[in-house]
Design an enzyme around this catalytic site. Structure first.
Site, PDB file in Angstrom:
ATOM      1  N   HIS A 218       5.633  -2.938   5.348  1.00 37.67           N
ATOM      2  CA  HIS A 218       4.724  -2.664   5.979  1.00 37.67           C
ATOM      3  C   HIS A 218       4.485  -0.922   6.311  1.00 37.67           C
ATOM      4  CE1 HIS A 218       3.633  -6.812   7.516  1.00 37.67           C
ATOM      5  NE2 HIS A 218       3.466  -6.715   6.391  1.00 37.67           N
ATOM      6  N   HIS A 245      -0.949  -1.314   6.185  1.00 43.95           N
ATOM      7  CA  HIS A 245      -0.181  -2.405   5.304  1.00 43.95           C
ATOM      8  C   HIS A 245       0.334  -3.407   6.466  1.00 43.95           C
ATOM      9  CE1 HIS A 245       2.437  -4.779   2.352  1.00 43.95           C
ATOM     10  NE2 HIS A 245       1.352  -5.409   2.858  1.00 43.95           N
ATOM     11  N   ASN A 329      -2.478 -12.201   1.510  1.00 43.65           N
ATOM     12  CA  ASN A 329      -1.716 -13.439   1.557  1.00 43.65           C
ATOM     13  C   ASN A 329      -2.423 -14.393   2.261  1.00 43.65           C
ATOM     14  OD1 ASN A 329       0.599 -12.135   0.696  1.00 43.65           O
ATOM     15  ND2 ASN A 329       1.632 -12.263   2.303  1.00 43.65           N
ATOM     16  N   GLY A 362       0.372   1.879  -4.278  1.00 44.84           N
ATOM     17  CA  GLY A 362       1.297   2.036  -5.093  1.00 44.84           C
ATOM     18  C   GLY A 362       2.994   2.149  -4.603  1.00 44.84           C
ATOM     19  N   HIS A 385      -1.316  -6.986  -5.981  1.00 44.94           N
ATOM     20  CA  HIS A 385      -1.762  -6.382  -4.313  1.00 44.94           C
ATOM     21  C   HIS A 385      -0.881  -5.150  -4.087  1.00 44.94           C
ATOM     22  CE1 HIS A 385       2.440  -7.615  -3.547  1.00 44.94           C
ATOM     23  NE2 HIS A 385       2.411  -7.731  -2.271  1.00 44.94           N
ATOM     24  N   SER A 387       2.479  -2.340  -6.741  1.00 41.52           N
ATOM     25  CA  SER A 387       2.799  -2.059  -7.735  1.00 41.52           C
ATOM     26  C   SER A 387       3.813  -3.284  -8.144  1.00 41.52           C
ATOM     27  CB  SER A 387       3.453  -0.707  -8.120  1.00 41.52           C
ATOM     28  OG  SER A 387       4.302  -0.641  -6.876  1.00 41.52           O
ATOM     29  N   GLY A 388       4.469  -3.966  -7.027  1.00 40.85           N
ATOM     30  CA  GLY A 388       5.474  -5.076  -7.251  1.00 40.85           C
ATOM     31  C   GLY A 388       7.061  -4.419  -7.538  1.00 40.85           C
TER      32      GLY A 388
END
Length: 462
Positions: A218, A245, A329, A362, A385, A387-388
């Site tokens: 976050h 976030h 989510n 990103g 959602h 870059s992972g």
DNA sequence: ATGTCC
């Protein structure tokens, strides 16, 4: 007690014999018929509470099976699904998605290019089910969302951005706003809080944590938004923007924990591999209760963003030119191309219906993108959602040095307040590779480059 | 993700 007494109570089929056996057992032990009737009534009403009972386990399981629309048996082979950015997705993630696609309730699915292993469903996983909702396919942070506000501010110094974030945001597990500074929002006045005992119980926690952000990934950050062409009601050019976030904090986490437990109790015979994918039938009270609580957590998470953005805008004495936001989510009711209604779970996936705006960040020192969905039905109208993760949190702390992270931030002129090595840019997949692999899911509207980032403090500070 | 089992 005889068979007629048992059927009069409402037992049917194989449950009649099992209930009769249990009743005989109680008679032998000296219980009265009224006591036995009352006990059997409780089993019939809530069989999941008796599946580990020495006397009633078999009866409880039989009753659960009778009530279920689907057996707890997995399909032999997973339904097929499409993945975006295959070269960015590892085998464990795929195995986890395969398990989800073996659930009897599953209808369709997709893996986004930022997908990685999570609890139950992978993060970056999208799953459509038939009239059932899976708490862990929504995730622990129910309603976790992104919000970006474009600010009508020509210049803002780095020092001012640091000060604004320090004064107007709060971070960390368990953290709340100081009493004197506590914000308010209409979401706290909703009648929904009184619809379920669990929600009534959690309302105070939610009120205390309103307008705060959590830990882990976050963040709230200032940066530069660049539009190549006119869009979002804005002329092409560069703008100062605020990006956040955040999710539903302790409230959402407790809702998730509670209903995951309820779902697991309702499916005692589910394959251990799929245990964390236990579902709630939308036709049952539990499914409806979760749906109510989940959607409230979703609105609460968006309210957190609203409060954060409003505080900063007010401190600057401005109103945002435009705000874009999206939950990533959550579960939604959605129609398949053939018209069939399904429940689409997005666990770390951006809704990307035709024309729908969303935000794909990103990392703390890499660009993020405002995107517009293309409504790709194969992807169940979704996109990544973010870059992972490339490295797990522990792996990142082992493999990345603090100096390497500092160097990365300095090279891009990014200031980070808080943050941990586990959230380092190097712990994430390359955002531009991720975006390139989902060009058929979203169009890029604008590019956002972070400048001052606030996060919770990590275990290993940057 | 969350004061890490209400």
């Amino acid at each position: 007690m005889n068979g007629n007494d048992i059927t009069a109570l409402g037992f049917t089929g194989k449950a009649i014999g099992l209930a009769l056996n249990a009743a005989r057992h109680r008679e032998t032990a000296g219980q009265t018929n009224d006591e036995i009737r009352a006990e059997l009534g409780r089993v019939l009403h809530r069989p999941e509470a008796f599946i580990r009972d020495p006397l009633y386990a078999d009866l409880g399981r039989e009753l659960l099976g009778q009530a279920a629309r689907f057996p707890d048996t997995l399909r032999e082979r997973p339904l097929s699904y499409t993945e975006w950015g295959s070269e960015l997705i590892d085998e464990n993630t795929r195995a986890q998605m395969d398990t989800a696609m073996r659930l009897p309730i599953s209808v369709a699915g997709a893996l986004m290019p930022d997908a990685h292993v999570g609890f139950g469903l992978p993060i970056g996983g999208v799953l459509a089910t038939d009239h059932a909702v899976i708490p862990y396919a929504v995730g622990v942070d129910i309603g976790c969302a992104m919000a970006l506000s474009v600010l009508p501010v020509a210049n803002l110094s780095r020092e001012d951005e640091v000060r604004l974030l320090r004064r107007n945001t709060r971070f960390g597990a368990g953290h709340a706003w100081e009493r004197k500074l506590r914000p308010d929002h209409a979401v706290l006045d909703e009648d929904t809080w009184h619809e379920l005992p669990l929600l009534r119980q959690l309302r105070n926690k939610a009120a205390e944590q309103l307008g705060t952000s959590g830990s882990g990934n976050h963040f709230v950050e200032f940066g530069t938004l660049t539009l190549e062409a006119a869009d979002l009601g804005l002329a092409p050019g560069q703008y100062i923007a605020l990006l956040s976030h955040s999710g539903s904090r302790g409230f959402g986490a407790q809702v998730a924990g509670h209903y995951t437990q309820v779902a697991q109790n309702l499916h005692p015979d589910l394959d251990p591999d799929a245990r964390k994918l236990a579902w709630l039938d939308m036709d049952r009270d539990e499914g409806q209760a979760y749906w109510t609580a989940m959607n409230l957590a979703g609105r609460y998470a968006l309210a957190n963003h609203e409060v954060i953005h409003a505080r900063i805008a007010r401190a600057l004495g401005v109103k945002p030119l435009v705000t874009v936001r999206n939950s990533h989510n959550l579960a939604w009711k959605q129609r398949m191309p053939d018209g069939r209604e399904v429940i689409v779970h997005r666990k770390g996936a951006t809704p990307a219906g035709q024309g729908q705006l969303g935000i794909i960040p990103g990392s703390m020192a890499d660009p993020g993108y405002v995107v517009r969905g293309k409504g790709n039905t194969q992807a169940l109208e979704s996109a990544s959602h973010g870059s992972g993760r490339l490295l797990g949190r522990k792996q990142a702390e082992r493999e990345l040095s603090r100096s390497a992270v500092k160097e990365y931030l300095e090279a891009r002129d990014v200031t980070v307040m808080g943050g941990g090595v586990d959230e380092a840019p190097q712990a994430y997949k390359n955002i531009d590779r991720v975006m390139a692999s989902q060009a058929d899911l979203v169009d890029v509207v604008a590019r956002f480059m972070p400048r001052v980032v606030r996060m919770d403090t990590g275990r290993q500070d940057i």
